[in-house]
Design a protein around this motif. Structure first.
Motif, PDB file in Angstrom:
ATOM      1  N   ASN A 121      30.132 -56.061   4.504  1.00 60.47           N
ATOM      2  CA  ASN A 121      29.180 -57.148   4.750  1.00 60.47           C
ATOM      3  C   ASN A 121      28.975 -57.947   3.460  1.00 60.47           C
ATOM      4  N   ALA A 122      28.057 -58.915   3.520  1.00 58.05           N
ATOM      5  CA  ALA A 122      27.828 -59.776   2.358  1.00 58.05           C
ATOM      6  C   ALA A 122      27.274 -59.009   1.167  1.00 58.05           C
ATOM      7  N   ASP A 123      26.607 -57.874   1.397  1.00 62.02           N
ATOM      8  CA  ASP A 123      26.045 -57.062   0.310  1.00 62.02           C
ATOM      9  C   ASP A 123      27.064 -56.095  -0.274  1.00 62.02           C
ATOM     10  N   GLY A 124      28.282 -56.103   0.281  1.00 64.45           N
ATOM     11  CA  GLY A 124      29.316 -55.204  -0.217  1.00 64.45           C
ATOM     12  C   GLY A 124      29.244 -53.817   0.378  1.00 64.45           C
ATOM     13  N   ARG A 125      28.408 -53.610   1.381  1.00 63.95           N
ATOM     14  CA  ARG A 125      28.306 -52.303   2.033  1.00 63.95           C
ATOM     15  C   ARG A 125      29.392 -52.195   3.098  1.00 63.95           C
ATOM     16  N   GLY A 126      30.165 -51.126   3.018  1.00 67.42           N
ATOM     17  CA  GLY A 126      31.298 -50.977   3.916  1.00 67.42           C
ATOM     18  C   GLY A 126      31.007 -50.087   5.109  1.00 67.42           C
ATOM     19  N   SER A 127      31.822 -50.218   6.137  1.00 69.68           N
ATOM     20  CA  SER A 127      31.689 -49.409   7.348  1.00 69.68           C
ATOM     21  C   SER A 127      33.076 -49.195   7.941  1.00 69.68           C
ATOM     22  N   LEU A 128      33.355 -47.968   8.300  1.00 68.27           N
ATOM     23  CA  LEU A 128      34.626 -47.616   8.925  1.00 68.27           C
ATOM     24  C   LEU A 128      34.386 -47.355  10.411  1.00 68.27           C
ATOM     25  N   LYS A 129      35.088 -48.100  11.239  1.00 64.32           N
ATOM     26  CA  LYS A 129      34.955 -47.966  12.686  1.00 64.32           C
ATOM     27  C   LYS A 129      36.313 -47.567  13.265  1.00 64.32           C
ATOM     28  N   THR A 130      36.311 -46.506  14.049  1.00 66.38           N
ATOM     29  CA  THR A 130      37.543 -46.009  14.666  1.00 66.38           C
ATOM     30  C   THR A 130      37.305 -45.808  16.158  1.00 66.38           C
ATOM     31  N   GLU A 131      38.247 -46.301  16.948  1.00 65.78           N
ATOM     32  CA  GLU A 131      38.181 -46.135  18.404  1.00 65.78           C
ATOM     33  C   GLU A 131      39.532 -45.653  18.908  1.00 65.78           C
ATOM     34  N   ILE A 132      39.490 -44.673  19.778  1.00 62.47           N
ATOM     35  CA  ILE A 132      40.695 -44.137  20.421  1.00 62.47           C
ATOM     36  C   ILE A 132      40.488 -44.202  21.925  1.00 62.47           C
ATOM     37  N   GLU A 133      41.447 -44.808  22.609  1.00 63.98           N
ATOM     38  CA  GLU A 133      41.383 -44.876  24.077  1.00 63.98           C
ATOM     39  C   GLU A 133      42.699 -44.401  24.649  1.00 63.98           C
ATOM     40  N   SER A 134      42.612 -43.467  25.570  1.00 65.72           N
ATOM     41  CA  SER A 134      43.800 -42.933  26.223  1.00 65.72           C
ATOM     42  C   SER A 134      43.575 -42.957  27.728  1.00 65.72           C
ATOM     43  N   ARG A 135      44.619 -43.336  28.440  1.00 62.55           N
ATOM     44  CA  ARG A 135      44.537 -43.373  29.898  1.00 62.55           C
ATOM     45  C   ARG A 135      45.776 -42.724  30.482  1.00 62.55           C
TER      46      ARG A 135
END
Length: 318
Positions: A121-135
């Motif tokens: 974000n603008a403050d330099g704070r990071g976030s890791l987002k992971t999504e797994i979808e299986s069908r």
């Protein structure tokens, strides 16, 4: 002598007349015989021609009748062969129903997608987002498994796992029902929650791929989530994807209740490059809105937050 000569002439005249009459009679008789013979020959020829014509007509009728019988026999044989083929086909279909289904989209297929992105974000704070979808399943019946992990920098991660049975209800839509299991490490108690889920998965007008779900949990927790996205091809490999993710809280009486109404929104634009259909790096720019939490006995009220996010990611499909 004078008397004899006239008598002689008279006798000769009578004789000539008699001969002439006899000759004429013979000629007339011969003419009559010739005419009768000619008429007899003509009648015979006519009778022979009529007989020949009748024979030819009979032969033609016999030939036509034979051809008709042959045609009827051929049609009967063809119909019998068609009936036999139809019976054999039905018997084969009855003996091999799986093969018949495979010809009409009944085969089982599997697909898995892993999406991982690192955002700041603008403050330099990071976030890791992971999504797994299986069908896995057929065109009509499928099983969806979704895993989600959200790890903000210097904080514990939040996890969610969702299992949905999906049933095709139209050409572009599946109805889904299942359950969601989530873990929120920010909470002191009730970290684990189990929600019932119902929803729709499919292609909205103008080719927006859409997932819409209603969740029902304990403590009167009812919420709605919507995820929709669309691919815009710049080239065959360079693709823009605008997306929208939002959550709406309809009711929440839990110890860590969120404010009702529009709870969070993510509106972003992803630009990816498809090296191939299995490996796709991308960059992401998004705008987010978080409404905050209600004041309860276990938490203080928090205000809303609005911020921009940018980062990179990698998508894998197999």
């Amino acid at each position: 002598m004078r008397i004899i000569k006239p008598c002689t002439y008279t006798v000769l005249g009578l004789a000539l007349a008699s001969v002439t009459q006899m000759t004429m009679a013979q000629d007339a008789h011969h003419s009559m015989l010739m005419s009768a013979q000619h008429e007899s020959h003509s009648s015979h020829d006519s009778s022979h021609q009529e007989i020949q014509t009748a024979i030819e007509s009979s032969q033609i009728e016999h030939t036509a009748e034979h051809a008709e019988h042959a045609e009827h026999a051929e049609h009967a044989e063809h119909a019998e062969h068609a009936n036999a083929s139809s019976i054999a086909s039905r018997a084969a279909s009855a003996q091999h129903p799986v093969d018949h289904k495979r010809e009409h989209g009944g085969q089982i297929y599997q697909a898995t997608e892993i999406d991982s992105r690192w955002l700041n974000n603008a403050d330099g704070r990071g976030s890791l987002k992971t999504e797994i979808e299986s069908r896995i399943g057929t065109d009509e019946n499928k099983l969806f498994i979704k895993l989600h992990a959200d790890k903000a920098e210097s904080q514990d991660a939040d996890y969610a796992a969702q299992v949905m049975y999906s049933r095709m209800i139209s050409d572009f839509w599946d109805a889904q029902i299942g359950a969601r299991y989530r873990v929120d490490e920010h909470q002191v108690t009730d970290k684990e929650q189990l929600d019932a889920a119902v929803g729709l998965h499919g292609l909205a007008p103008y080719f927006f791929e859409t997932d819409a779900y209603l969740y029902f949990g304990t403590d009167n927790q009812v919420s709605f989530s919507l995820e929709t996205e669309r691919d815009l091809l710049l080239t065959q490999k360079l693709i823009l994807k605008p997306y929208l993710n939002l959550d709406v809280v309809l009711s929440d009486d839990s110890a860590y209740a969120q404010k009702t109404g529009l709870s969070s929104v993510w509106l972003g634009l992803e630009t990816r490059y498809e090296i191939n259909k299995k490996l796709m790096p991308f960059i992401d720019v998004a705008y987010s809105y978080e409404k905050g939490n209600q004041h309860t006995a276990r938490q203080a009220e928090t205000g809303s937050e609005k911020q921009w996010w940018y980062g990179v990611g990698l998508r894998l499909k197999f």
